[in-house]
Every structure is written in C-alpha cells, then in structure tokens.
Design a protein around this motif. Structure first.
Motif, PDB file in Angstrom:
ATOM      1  N   LEU A  24       0.832  -1.203   0.000  1.00 24.19           N
ATOM      2  CA  LEU A  24       0.000   0.000   0.000  1.00 24.19           C
ATOM      3  C   LEU A  24       0.871   1.258   0.000  1.00 24.19           C
ATOM      4  N   ALA A  25       1.932   1.266   0.798  1.00 23.55           N
ATOM      5  CA  ALA A  25       2.834   2.424   0.829  1.00 23.55           C
ATOM      6  C   ALA A  25       3.490   2.635  -0.538  1.00 23.55           C
ATOM      7  N   ASN A  26       3.890   1.547  -1.189  1.00 20.90           N
ATOM      8  CA  ASN A  26       4.483   1.635  -2.526  1.00 20.90           C
ATOM      9  C   ASN A  26       3.487   2.235  -3.526  1.00 20.90           C
ATOM     10  N   ILE A  27       2.272   1.744  -3.511  1.00 16.05           N
ATOM     11  CA  ILE A  27       1.253   2.262  -4.435  1.00 16.05           C
ATOM     12  C   ILE A  27       0.957   3.717  -4.107  1.00 16.05           C
ATOM     13  N   ASP A  28       0.848   4.056  -2.823  1.00 15.85           N
ATOM     14  CA  ASP A  28       0.567   5.451  -2.445  1.00 15.85           C
ATOM     15  C   ASP A  28       1.663   6.390  -2.944  1.00 15.85           C
ATOM     16  N   ARG A  29       2.934   5.962  -2.900  1.00  9.92           N
ATOM     17  CA  ARG A  29       4.028   6.819  -3.372  1.00  9.92           C
ATOM     18  C   ARG A  29       3.968   7.038  -4.883  1.00  9.92           C
ATOM     19  N   GLY A  30       3.330   6.095  -5.599  1.00 10.32           N
ATOM     20  CA  GLY A  30       3.301   6.209  -7.055  1.00 10.32           C
ATOM     21  C   GLY A  30       1.915   6.189  -7.645  1.00 10.32           C
ATOM     22  N   ARG A  31       0.903   6.451  -6.836  1.00 13.74           N
ATOM     23  CA  ARG A  31      -0.499   6.270  -7.264  1.00 13.74           C
ATOM     24  C   ARG A  31      -0.808   6.938  -8.608  1.00 13.74           C
ATOM     25  N   GLU A  32      -0.489   8.185  -8.784  1.00 13.18           N
ATOM     26  CA  GLU A  32      -0.793   8.883 -10.047  1.00 13.18           C
ATOM     27  C   GLU A  32       0.084   8.373 -11.188  1.00 13.18           C
ATOM     28  N   PHE A  33       1.353   8.201 -10.912  1.00 13.69           N
ATOM     29  CA  PHE A  33       2.314   7.738 -11.922  1.00 13.69           C
ATOM     30  C   PHE A  33       1.936   6.351 -12.436  1.00 13.69           C
ATOM     31  N   ILE A  34       1.689   5.436 -11.515  1.00 14.94           N
ATOM     32  CA  ILE A  34       1.334   4.067 -11.895  1.00 14.94           C
ATOM     33  C   ILE A  34      -0.021   4.030 -12.585  1.00 14.94           C
ATOM     34  N   GLY A  35      -0.967   4.803 -12.069  1.00 20.95           N
ATOM     35  CA  GLY A  35      -2.334   4.774 -12.571  1.00 20.95           C
ATOM     36  C   GLY A  35      -2.527   5.380 -13.947  1.00 20.95           C
ATOM     37  N   ARG A  36      -1.509   6.038 -14.487  1.00 18.50           N
ATOM     38  CA  ARG A  36      -1.646   6.582 -15.849  1.00 18.50           C
ATOM     39  C   ARG A  36      -1.936   5.499 -16.871  1.00 18.50           C
ATOM     40  N   HIS A  37      -1.395   4.300 -16.645  1.00 15.72           N
ATOM     41  CA  HIS A  37      -1.510   3.243 -17.651  1.00 15.72           C
ATOM     42  C   HIS A  37      -2.099   1.936 -17.146  1.00 15.72           C
ATOM     43  N   VAL A  38      -2.082   1.718 -15.845  1.00 14.52           N
ATOM     44  CA  VAL A  38      -2.612   0.464 -15.304  1.00 14.52           C
ATOM     45  C   VAL A  38      -3.596   0.751 -14.175  1.00 14.52           C
ATOM     46  N   GLY A  39      -4.477  -0.179 -13.927  1.00 11.84           N
ATOM     47  CA  GLY A  39      -5.521   0.001 -12.936  1.00 11.84           C
ATOM     48  C   GLY A  39      -5.159  -0.431 -11.529  1.00 11.84           C
ATOM     49  N   LEU A  40      -3.928  -0.820 -11.283  1.00 15.95           N
ATOM     50  CA  LEU A  40      -3.542  -1.322  -9.965  1.00 15.95           C
ATOM     51  C   LEU A  40      -3.868  -0.346  -8.831  1.00 15.95           C
ATOM     52  N   CYS A  97       4.275  -5.380 -14.978  1.00 11.32           N
ATOM     53  CA  CYS A  97       5.081  -4.690 -13.976  1.00 11.32           C
ATOM     54  C   CYS A  97       4.424  -3.393 -13.530  1.00 11.32           C
ATOM     55  N   TRP A  98       4.977  -2.821 -12.461  1.00 11.31           N
ATOM     56  CA  TRP A  98       4.732  -1.441 -12.064  1.00 11.31           C
ATOM     57  C   TRP A  98       5.930  -0.982 -11.261  1.00 11.31           C
ATOM     58  N   LEU A  99       6.162   0.319 -11.266  1.00 17.48           N
ATOM     59  CA  LEU A  99       7.221   0.940 -10.460  1.00 17.48           C
ATOM     60  C   LEU A  99       6.727   2.283  -9.961  1.00 17.48           C
ATOM     61  N   GLU A 100       7.185   2.659  -8.784  1.00 14.55           N
ATOM     62  CA  GLU A 100       6.929   4.024  -8.339  1.00 14.55           C
ATOM     63  C   GLU A 100       7.907   4.946  -9.068  1.00 14.55           C
ATOM     64  N   PRO A 101       7.594   6.246  -9.178  1.00 13.04           N
ATOM     65  CA  PRO A 101       8.408   7.145 -10.011  1.00 13.04           C
ATOM     66  C   PRO A 101       9.880   7.219  -9.629  1.00 13.04           C
ATOM     67  N   ALA A 102      10.207   7.177  -8.338  1.00 10.37           N
ATOM     68  CA  ALA A 102      11.609   7.300  -7.921  1.00 10.37           C
ATOM     69  C   ALA A 102      12.476   6.145  -8.410  1.00 10.37           C
ATOM     70  N   ALA A 103      11.850   5.016  -8.744  1.00  7.03           N
ATOM     71  CA  ALA A 103      12.603   3.844  -9.186  1.00  7.03           C
ATOM     72  C   ALA A 103      12.667   3.713 -10.708  1.00  7.03           C
ATOM     73  N   ALA A 104      11.922   4.530 -11.414  1.00  3.32           N
ATOM     74  CA  ALA A 104      11.865   4.428 -12.882  1.00  3.32           C
ATOM     75  C   ALA A 104      13.188   4.850 -13.508  1.00  3.32           C
ATOM     76  N   GLY A 105      13.479   4.279 -14.662  1.00  3.20           N
ATOM     77  CA  GLY A 105      14.643   4.674 -15.440  1.00  3.20           C
ATOM     78  C   GLY A 105      15.964   4.081 -14.974  1.00  3.20           C
ATOM     79  N   GLN A 106      15.919   3.096 -14.095  1.00  2.00           N
ATOM     80  CA  GLN A 106      17.147   2.489 -13.578  1.00  2.00           C
ATOM     81  C   GLN A 106      17.374   1.077 -14.101  1.00  2.00           C
ATOM     82  N   GLY A 107      16.507   0.614 -14.998  1.00  7.40           N
ATOM     83  CA  GLY A 107      16.667  -0.723 -15.564  1.00  7.40           C
ATOM     84  C   GLY A 107      16.169  -1.841 -14.666  1.00  7.40           C
ATOM     85  N   LEU A 108      15.432  -1.505 -13.614  1.00 14.75           N
ATOM     86  CA  LEU A 108      14.990  -2.524 -12.661  1.00 14.75           C
ATOM     87  C   LEU A 108      14.023  -3.521 -13.285  1.00 14.75           C
ATOM     88  N   VAL A 109      13.086  -3.035 -14.073  1.00 15.89           N
ATOM     89  CA  VAL A 109      12.116  -3.943 -14.691  1.00 15.89           C
ATOM     90  C   VAL A 109      12.821  -4.852 -15.690  1.00 15.89           C
TER      91      VAL A 109
END
Length: 190
Positions: A24-40, A97-109
């Motif tokens: 829940l904390a992970n989703i809350d940190r990225g709620r808008e970012f993640i929700g742009r494309h997926v319904g999680l 997949c999903w990632l919160e914004p702070a983790a994006a762009g690092q090749g994690l996925v």
C-alpha cells in the motif's frame, strides 16, 4: 524467503500477503504515476485492497496460475513484476510490472524480467511470454524491446481504463528467441 540480486542494491523477492502495508505504501508513493496506464492503484485503494490483491496472487501461485514478485531497492519495495496469466498446458503466460516514479529509469524492470523469463523458459518450460502495454506507455514498450520481444499487434479499444476505452499493444517473445537474446545481451543493459 529467497531474494535474487539485480545489482546496484536492487533485488527481486516474492510478495506475500503479510507485505500488504508495504505494498500500500508503494502504491501510495506512485499512485498517479502508476495509474496513468494500469488500474492497480484503483484496486489497491486501502489496506484491505492490498491484502486482497496479494491474497489473489497467493491463490494464483497455489493453483499454478500466476505469481507476484516485489522489486526492492536498498531494502524498500519500489515496484513489482508479475505473471498475471500463467497457462502451463498451453505454454503461454503474460508478464507485467509497475514501479513508483523514484525507481523508474534504472533498468529494474528489464533486469528483473530477465530473471523471470529465464525461470519461465528454462525451469518451467513455457513457450511464449506476452507483454501487454498501452501504446502511450513508452517505458513499458521500451522494456519489451530491450527484452527482445516482437510487437504482435494492437487490440483496439479493448480495455476500459478510468472511463476511457484504450488500445493494448501485445508483444511477445518465444523460448528460442529468448535464448538468442540472452546469448547476445549484456546483463547490465538498461
């Protein structure tokens, strides 16, 4: 519980029901970012939703119908990788997949999916792994490309997302293609 290193302080671990507060904390940190494309974020609105989501994947794993894995960076849950659909008899599954914004762009996925694709093809004998993405989700499409997937086509307006019908691009990689990609791809390719 096992953890697989992805390098640079990142690791892949299963997500279990007892991780609900962390999820829940992970989703809350990225709620808008993640929700742009997926319904999680619409499914995980509160702690009960997080528990229910994790429970559904525990049931999928028990029935050999899917799995959920947390992506951690320096011990903190920053996203997840999943096999949303897993059909052993047909040898076909769908990864996501999903990632919160702070983790994006690092090749994690990309790094994490390489581990999961190796497992799906080499350990479980899958033949085809699909990747579904909104055409507007360039980051997800770039992951599919980095994983050596081929764009199979577009399902036009097949998915209602937040009141709007959206298209879905379907990408896939077959077992022999994955083995060829793996043979020529550097493990730290971002």
């Amino acid at each position: 519980m096992y953890a697989t290193s992805l390098g640079d302080g990142a690791e892949l671990r299963p997500l279990e029901v007892w991780h609900a507060e962390e999820l829940l904390a992970n989703i809350d940190r990225g709620r808008e970012f993640i929700g742009r494309h997926v319904g999680l974020p619409d499914v995980i609105e509160d702690l009960a939703g997080a528990r229910a989501y994790l429970r559904s994947y525990a049931e999928k794993r028990a029935a050999d119908g899917g799995s959920l894995h947390g992506v951690r960076l320096d011990g903190r849950l920053v996203g997840g990788l999943l096999f949303r659909v897993w059909d052993t008899p047909s040898g076909v599954c769908e990864a996501g997949c999903w990632l919160e914004p702070a983790a994006a762009g690092q090749g994690l996925v990309t790094r994490g999916m390489r581990v999961l694709l190796d497992w799906a093809f080499d350990e479980r004998g899958m033949h085809r792994v699909e990747w579904h993405a909104s055409p507007a989700n360039g980051a997800s499409i770039n992951v599919a490309r980095r994983l050596g997937m081929t764009r199979d086509g577009v399902l036009r307006e097949n998915h209602p997302h937040r009141g709007v019908r959206t298209d879905t691009e379907v990408w896939s990689v077959l077992a022999p293609e994955w083995r060829a990609v793996r043979a020529r791809t550097a493990p730290d390719d971002h």
